[in-house]
Design an enzyme around this catalytic site. Sequence first.
Site, short mmCIF file in Angstrom:
data_model
loop_
_atom_site.label_atom_id
_atom_site.label_comp_id
_atom_site.label_asym_id
_atom_site.label_seq_id
_atom_site.Cartn_x
_atom_site.Cartn_y
_atom_site.Cartn_z
N THR A 1 0.81 -1.22 0.00
CA THR A 1 0.00 0.00 0.00
C THR A 1 0.85 1.27 0.00
O THR A 1 0.45 2.28 -0.60
CB THR A 1 -0.91 0.00 1.26
OG1 THR A 1 -1.79 -1.12 1.16
CG2 THR A 1 -1.71 1.26 1.38
N SER B 1 1.25 -7.67 -1.24
CA SER B 1 1.92 -8.79 -0.55
C SER B 1 1.05 -10.04 -0.47
O SER B 1 1.55 -11.12 -0.21
CB SER B 1 2.40 -8.36 0.84
OG SER B 1 1.34 -8.23 1.73
N SER B 2 -0.26 -9.90 -0.71
CA SER B 2 -1.11 -11.09 -0.74
C SER B 2 -0.75 -11.97 -1.94
O SER B 2 -1.11 -13.15 -1.99
CB SER B 2 -2.58 -10.70 -0.85
OG SER B 2 -2.87 -9.69 0.05
N THR C 1 1.49 -4.83 4.06
CA THR C 1 1.34 -5.23 5.46
C THR C 1 0.71 -6.61 5.62
O THR C 1 0.90 -7.27 6.64
CB THR C 1 0.46 -4.22 6.24
OG1 THR C 1 -0.80 -4.11 5.58
CG2 THR C 1 1.12 -2.87 6.30
N ASP C 2 -0.07 -7.03 4.60
CA ASP C 2 -0.87 -8.25 4.79
C ASP C 2 -0.02 -9.47 5.12
O ASP C 2 -0.38 -10.27 5.98
CB ASP C 2 -1.73 -8.53 3.55
CG ASP C 2 -2.87 -7.54 3.42
OD1 ASP C 2 -3.14 -6.82 4.40
OD2 ASP C 2 -3.48 -7.47 2.34
N1 ASP Z 1 -2.85 -5.52 0.47
C1 ASP Z 1 -1.75 -4.71 0.85
C2 ASP Z 1 -0.51 -5.57 0.87
O1 ASP Z 1 -0.32 -6.33 1.75
C3 ASP Z 1 -1.98 -4.11 2.17
C4 ASP Z 1 -0.89 -3.21 2.67
O2 ASP Z 1 0.15 -3.03 2.10
O3 ASP Z 1 -1.09 -2.62 3.72
O4 ASP Z 1 0.28 -5.47 -0.02
#
Ligand code: ASP
Length: 496
Positions: free
Chosen positions: A28, A87-88, A118-119
Amino acid sequence: MAGTILTTEPRVTTGKQRSVLIIYTGGTIGMRHGPRGYVPEPGLLAWTIRSHPAFQDPTMPPGFTPASRHGQRIRYEIKEYDPLLDSSNMGMHDWVQIARDIERHYDEHDAFIVLHGTDTMAYTASALSFMLENLDKTVIITGAQIPVSEVRNDGVDNLLDALILAGHYDIPEVGLYFRSRLYRGNRTRKTDADGLSAFSSANFPALARVGIDIDVRWEHVLAPTGERLRVVPITCSNVAVLRLFPGFPQHVLENFLAPPLQGVVLETFGSGNAPDNRPEFLAALRRASDRGVVIVNTTQCDRGHVEAQYSGGAALLDAGVVGGADMTTEAALTKLAFLFSSDRAPEEVRRLVGRDLRGELTGREPRRRFSFREKAFVRSVAETLSTSDPDGRAAIAGALYPVLMCSAARLGDLAGLRRIIDGGADPNAGDYDRRTALHLAAAEGHVELVDYLLSVGASPDTRDRWDHTPLDDALRGGHARVIARLRGAAGTDADA
Ligand code: ASP
């Protein structure tokens, strides 16, 4: 490498410059809002931060922060992945790519930041901690819940703080920085999908807190091994997580445990419990263990240890399941994958998975430090000294004096300290962290002890394992009288 700068009053290192490689994998932090929601946009992050005054000194070429008030400048390079990933969408090969990039650029930079979604950040942080064997430089993984392209965001602060930490301190661990806390990466979990404090480390304290001052908790930081970095890639993907629930269907369990599965993280109830009134359930686990599947027991709770307190937990042990102590699921899973990647026999993996490899778990017995006031300790020292020959006595005394002096200094025990020094101890001898009695007395603000130690030749310029002087400790504790004494006594290079 020892720590270079510290908390409240960093030593001025004018002219010194540290180099940080920012490996930008996606997430993100560098996304832009489009018709289908947030998507990563190449180049956006680099452009945004270089136009931000905290990241770019206008008088310097691209990639230099302004000098801090202490004259420290951070040079950074951004290595942007193509494609940038949510990251998913990451897999184990992405973890290996990050580890390899750190290895490839290891000698060119003092520290590394990994920008990541973050995921699955806690999985990557855990995996990196295992793959980067003998790490002796700072690696910090961070990201954001709101991209830097938005006016109100957490990306700028997270990245800037991570850059400041990486640019000033040698914390030889894979840390995860988020919202003013640096955690040990393999202790973290993403625990908040919406909030800005998205990560927690329930079973281990933060390694650093960033507030008005930066407070690195050196007592929690792992010591480097002194060996050369080695990347041990994770290549085994035959691992999985199984979360129990009441009435878990037997056929699902049987299918789940079928080959080629090699490692399972079994998330159990409470302190590691599973049903002990279902013999077919335990038999399936036993059969899998006998086939060489390593099953690690972790708790579904956010905090705490797994232990065989109830018969449900004991039954799992009987079925060959290994206790995972207080490991997170993320750490246990990546550890299994890591251990199986080096072609280890299941018995060896079973032995190692419950051991502390990178600070990812706490043994049941909290680590104890010797205490000068511990009667049993003092008695055993006295006995040993009275029964050994003079050479042995001298050797034991030489090894113990520094620890005893430090304990006495911390406790403000002037008489005890005098006794040890009168008995022949060198006031400048340091303990296992090279901390001297003067460090301890200064940290605690014991002015009379500081005066006494200076009078018997203790050096105010001595540095501990983290490169801290007694003056640094006094500054950190805010002990004005001790600061004045030490400033008066210090040589030129201890000036803060
Ligand atoms: N979906 C995003 C990821 O993990 C969420 C994030 O970066 O906060 O890449």
